[in-house]
Enzyme design. Structure first.
Site, PDB file in Angstrom:
ATOM      1  N   HIS A  54       4.361  -3.729   4.514  1.00 20.98           N
ATOM      2  CA  HIS A  54       3.540  -4.883   4.889  1.00 20.98           C
ATOM      3  C   HIS A  54       2.972  -5.616   3.677  1.00 20.98           C
ATOM      4  CE1 HIS A  54       0.005  -2.029   4.677  1.00 20.98           C
ATOM      5  NE2 HIS A  54      -0.569  -3.109   4.192  1.00 20.98           N
ATOM      6  N   ASP A  84       6.514   1.989   7.243  1.00 26.93           N
ATOM      7  CA  ASP A  84       5.800   1.028   6.391  1.00 26.93           C
ATOM      8  C   ASP A  84       6.001   1.339   4.913  1.00 26.93           C
ATOM      9  OD1 ASP A  84       4.289  -1.202   5.876  1.00 26.93           O
ATOM     10  OD2 ASP A  84       2.364  -0.180   6.040  1.00 26.93           O
ATOM     11  N   SER A 125      -3.321  -0.847  -0.231  1.00 31.36           N
ATOM     12  CA  SER A 125      -2.085  -0.546   0.493  1.00 31.36           C
ATOM     13  C   SER A 125      -0.907  -0.382  -0.465  1.00 31.36           C
ATOM     14  CB  SER A 125      -1.774  -1.661   1.481  1.00 31.36           C
ATOM     15  OG  SER A 125      -2.695  -1.697   2.527  1.00 31.36           O
TER      16      SER A 125
END
Length: 530
Positions: free
Chosen positions: A157, A187, A262
């Site tokens: 993402h 992911d 992230s």
């Protein structure tokens, strides 16, 4: 009389205290003189508490003095260069695929710059190329896993839909990155940079299966675009299922993880990566001590496939399953709920699974115990495509072993996507839809103005929320924008309808939404879809 008694009562202890103080003063003077003589003869030495045992991995030598908890400075210093910042850019396009020009800024009435901006952002000027297409920027984290090959790992993402990807190092050096492959289900994304243009420092993966609740962990990343930031915490829980994907098995930690972390690594105290930071639960968008990392046990096999094939190649059993509840276990004569119940075989799955029957309870797959229904997809996916495996099932009260030859999950999904794309061309997508207690619509200029939605926010806008619905209970509001649904970017209400139907076919009960407030702050929300 009362006054005298009171006065006498007060005076007596006061006289006694003064006398005592005089004696104490004399004694204190004598003791001070004696102490000064001893100090002159033997100067005092600073205490040196010994540091031994478990602090050795932190780089502290025996005999080192500390004023507080043991420092992780040496550990962090050796790992900072391996962690990178990931920046991406994306050209925003309109519904027709044309590049979307930057909107004119809103200035106060009578501003001295009004005339300049009116000229610059005029339609004629934009047609002549005066205003470049708007670029979306995002920031995340990553880490180098192979210095010779230039391999960098991050979250999918972080780089989704990016036109350009750039890797930024701690010394300020920047390199363009090539995308080798992505996996939306876990992911994970794998990037490659030119290792001849910058000295790379790589880190290795540890064994997340050996990690325990309470173990110290350290996160390094790029929170809010600030650059290399170190945070420390413990493993709060393991095997967390947050309904983010079919293979959820997250490590939960209270080490501070925020927007921009992230894709960054979660280290153990030996400097090994045991997780990839990917999500948080937060009502504000900032860390509240509940962060989640993809365990290395799951990530390593995915990364190996992305490097070798540029895609994942997962095993596929071709069945629909559901959990074994207490009621189901009782009806099957089981002492406890365990395993995965086969609800049906999927037609045209490409799997030789005819030996399985609806109603079978899968207890073991290829020698691995299946404790719950959510364990089965993960162990099947980790198995090689085309492998013949033994499956232990409970059928009509008796255990028996059947043989299954696995297919490839991606083959079936690609076939399913092609059919869905064909169906979508037969009907025009609805402008608005009602799902999960929400009314959804396309995010256009009218909606942006109505809800004052930031220009950086893209997705599907929520125009209404039903009272007493699950969405209202989760504090979803009109004006919020669904950026991702089930960890996939969405652009239109019909995208969400399709994903809900797909989740239902997979037997999923919840969907994970990434919501953006009008100001752009992100948060995750889980909604029931059954």
């Amino acid at each position: 009389m009362v006054r005298n008694q009171t006065k006498s009562t007060v005076s007596f202890p006061l006289r006694t205290a003064l006398a005592t103080l005089s004696v104490s003063t004399v004694l204190l003077g004598a003791m001070t003189a004696q102490a000064q003589q001893q100090t002159a003869a033997n100067p005092p030495q600073a205490p040196q508490p010994a540091i031994t045992g478990k602090l050795a991995p932190l780089g502290l030598a025996a005999g080192t003095a500390t004023a507080g908890p043991a420092s992780i400075a040496d550990l962090a210093q050796g790992l900072l260069d391996s962690v990178v910042n990931i920046s991406t850019s994306q050209t925003v396009k309109d519904e027709n695929g044309e590049e979307k020009a930057e909107p004119a800024p809103q200035l106060p009435e009578g501003s001295p710059f009004q005339e300049f901006f009116d000229d610059f952002f005029s339609e004629e000027n934009q047609k002549d190329g005066g205003s470049a297409a708007r670029k979306m920027q995002s920031l995340g984290s990553g880490f180098v896993i192979d210095a010779e090959k230039g391999l960098v790992v991050t979250n999918n993402h972080v780089i989704a839909d990016a036109d350009e990807i750039e890797v930024n190092f701690t010394d300020g050096k920047k390199l363009k990155a090539e995308l080798l492959g992505t996996d939306t289900k876990t992911d994970i994304a794998l990037l490659k940079v030119d290792p001849t243009k910058h000295k790379l420092t790589a880190v290795g993966f540890g064994d997340s299966e050996k990690s325990r609740i309470g173990d110290w962990v350290m996160a390094i990343g790029n929170p809010f675009g600030l650059g290399g930031t170190v945070t420390l915490g413990i493993i709060s829980a393991r095997n967390r299922d947050i309904q983010a994907g079919p293979y959820d098995n997250f490590i939960q930690t209270d080490a501070a993880i925020n927007r921009g972390n992230s894709g960054g690594p979660l280290f153990d105290m030996n400097g090994k990566v045991i997780g990839i930071n990917t999500a948080i639960i937060s009502p504000t968008g900032g860390s509240i001590g509940i962060g989640f990392a993809i365990p290395s046990e799951l990530a390593v096999s995915v990364i190996q496939q992305l490097e070798e094939f540029g895609e994942t190649r997962r095993g596929w059993l071709g069945v629909r399953i559901q959990p074994v509840t207490d009621d189901v276990a009782e009806s099957f004569g089981m002492s406890e709920p365990k395993g995965a119940l086969v609800a049906g075989l999927i037609a045209n799955s490409g799997v030789e699974n005819k030996e399985l029957m609806p109603g079978d309870i899968i207890l073991k797959f290829d020698g691995k115990d299946v404790e719950s229904a959510r364990d089965l997809p993960r162990v099947v996916a980790e198995s090689p495509v085309g492998k013949e495996v033994s499956v232990l099932v409970l059928r009509k009260g008796k255990e028996q072993t059947v043989k299954i030859k696995l297919g490839r999950l991606e083959d079936y999904e690609n076939k399913d996507k092609a059919a869905a794309a064909k169906d979508s061309t037969k009907a025009k997508e609805a402008e608005t839809v009602k799902v999960l207690g929400m009314t959804l619509g396309k995010l256009d200029d009218t909606q942006r103005k109505q809800y004052e939605i930031s220009a950086d926010v893209e997705g599907v806008v929520i125009s209404a929320v039903e009272g007493k619905s699950a969405a209202e209970e989760k504090r979803v509001n009109a004006g919020d924008v669904i950026v991702e649904f089930a960890q996939e970017v969405v652009k239109a209400p019909a995208d969400i309808q399709k994903k809900i139907e797909k989740l239902r076919q997979q037997g999923r009960k919840n969907a994970l939404l990434m919501l953006a407030a009008p100001s752009g702050e992100l948060r995750f929300v889980t909604l029931r879809i059954d």
